[in-house]
Design an enzyme around this catalytic site. Structure first.
Site, PDB file in Angstrom:
ATOM      1  N   GLU A  21      28.031  44.684  31.529  1.00 17.62           N
ATOM      2  CA  GLU A  21      28.110  43.252  31.839  1.00 17.62           C
ATOM      3  C   GLU A  21      26.725  42.679  32.124  1.00 17.62           C
ATOM      4  OE1 GLU A  21      32.466  43.405  34.050  1.00 17.62           O
ATOM      5  OE2 GLU A  21      30.674  43.871  35.156  1.00 17.62           O
ATOM      6  N   GLY A  87      41.393  41.236  35.247  1.00 23.69           N
ATOM      7  CA  GLY A  87      42.689  41.268  34.578  1.00 23.69           C
ATOM      8  C   GLY A  87      43.421  39.953  34.843  1.00 23.69           C
ATOM      9  N   MET A 198      38.158  44.080  41.399  1.00 22.92           N
ATOM     10  CA  MET A 198      38.005  45.115  42.414  1.00 22.92           C
ATOM     11  C   MET A 198      36.820  44.899  43.365  1.00 22.92           C
ATOM     12  SD  MET A 198      38.993  48.371  39.970  1.00 22.92           S
ATOM     13  CE  MET A 198      39.132  49.537  41.309  1.00 22.92           C
ATOM     14  N   GLU A 199      36.172  43.727  43.315  1.00 17.98           N
ATOM     15  CA  GLU A 199      34.969  43.555  44.140  1.00 17.98           C
ATOM     16  C   GLU A 199      34.849  42.213  44.867  1.00 17.98           C
ATOM     17  OE1 GLU A 199      34.632  44.122  40.706  1.00 17.98           O
ATOM     18  OE2 GLU A 199      34.553  46.301  40.884  1.00 17.98           O
ATOM     19  N   ASP A 222      41.738  41.754  30.047  1.00 17.31           N
ATOM     20  CA  ASP A 222      43.048  42.403  29.822  1.00 17.31           C
ATOM     21  C   ASP A 222      44.086  41.645  30.639  1.00 17.31           C
ATOM     22  OD1 ASP A 222      41.413  44.249  31.969  1.00 17.31           O
ATOM     23  OD2 ASP A 222      43.453  43.874  32.603  1.00 17.31           O
TER      24      ASP A 222
HETATM   25  N1  ADE Z   1      39.030  44.322  36.115  1.00 15.49           N
HETATM   26  C1  ADE Z   1      39.332  44.053  34.835  1.00 15.49           C
HETATM   27  N2  ADE Z   1      40.627  44.298  34.578  1.00 15.49           N
HETATM   28  C2  ADE Z   1      41.157  44.747  35.730  1.00 15.49           C
HETATM   29  C3  ADE Z   1      42.446  45.192  36.111  1.00 15.49           C
HETATM   30  N3  ADE Z   1      43.428  45.211  35.225  1.00 15.49           N
HETATM   31  N4  ADE Z   1      42.638  45.600  37.395  1.00 15.49           N
HETATM   32  C4  ADE Z   1      41.613  45.580  38.266  1.00 15.49           C
HETATM   33  N5  ADE Z   1      40.373  45.179  37.973  1.00 15.49           N
HETATM   34  C5  ADE Z   1      40.144  44.762  36.706  1.00 15.49           C
END
Ligand code: ADE
Length: 255
Positions: A21, A87, A198-199, A222
């Site tokens: 990234e 996501g 996640m951050e 996703d």
């Molecule tokens: N970052 C990108 N896609 C994710 C997902 N499905 N879950 C957690 N962090 C993500």
């Protein structure tokens, strides 16, 4: 509140989670200097004539909190911008869309019954807000990039920019049932989540502790469903770096 003169001289931090990234931004960095601190590489230099520090949060809330604290304590940054992927959780949040965060919640935080579910103990807060001015600039930059960069929107017909709540947790969400459950559970608690990563909530909490304004843009890689683990790596390699570069270039030119 930082003085205007400090904002001119102190670098702005640009955080990414993964090297893929960050790659596009590294290619643009003028006068790059590497400083190793807290087992991390921090890249100082100029982007669009602005002093910047590029750094990786790494993955997960603890790693992101360490990087954020180091940026503030060691490098004296007074503004932080995060670019990365997420996501899509909310209805209508598609792969290729961008989400600019208004605020963050930790979906895996549960100290009940001592404290209400999702509340950060001893803060009396469940949500941590992004800076309105930086977020408005990031929103404009994201809209501009999607509208004017045909290569960026290529393959994502109808890609659009959303603004709203992002949920963070130490878990890669990769199941249609799990993501539906998470969305519904959080909605019942009054949290309409657009995207999951996640951050961000950790960066938000550290920034609030220090009074440092921050903003976050996440490109949807996703749908946090059964194919998330396949969509995520290919998207990060092929698209995320380009999105980050184009959006940050525009953002810095308007700062
Ligand atoms: N970052 C990108 N896609 C994710 C997902 N499905 N879950 C957690 N962090 C993500």
């Amino acid at each position: 509140m930082p003085l205007a003169s400090d904002l001119v001289t102190s670098p702005i931090a640009i955080l990414s989670a993964l090297p893929q990234e960050q790659r596009g931004l590294m290619e643009l960095l003028q006068r790059p200097r590497k400083v190793i601190h807290a087992s991390r590489d921090f890249w100082l230099g100029d982007l669009h004539g602005q002093p910047v520090v590029l750094a990786l949060s790494k993955i997960g809330k603890v790693a992101a909190a360490t990087t954020t604290t180091a940026l503030i304590e060691r490098f004296g940054v007074l503004r932080i911008v995060f670019t990365g992927v997420a996501g899509g959780l909310g209805h209508g949040v598609k792969v290729g869309d961008v989400v600019v965060a208004t605020d963050f919640v930790q979906h895996d935080l549960d100290a009940s019954p001592l404290f209400p579910r999702y509340q950060v103990p001893l803060y009396g807060k469940t949500r941590f807000h992004c800076d309105a001015v930086l977020s408005a600039l990031l929103f404009e930059a994201s809209c501009h990039a999607l509208a004017h960069e045909s290569r960026m929107a290529h393959g994502f017909a109808g890609a659009c920019v959303h603004q709203g709540l992002i949920a963070s947790g130490d878990r890669f969400v990769s199941g249609a049932d799990e993501s539906r459950r998470l969305r519904d559970l959080m909605a019942r608690a009054g949290h309409d989540v657009l995207a999951v990563e996640m951050e961000g909530a950790a960066v938000a909490q550290v920034c609030m502790d220090y009074g440092v304004p921050f903003a976050v843009m996440r490109t949807i890689s996703d749908r946090a469903d059964d194919s998330a683990h396949i969509d995520f790596p290919s998207f990060v390699d092929a698209v995320a770096s380009r999105y980050a570069r184009v959006v940050i270039e525009r953002f810095l030119s308007k700062l």
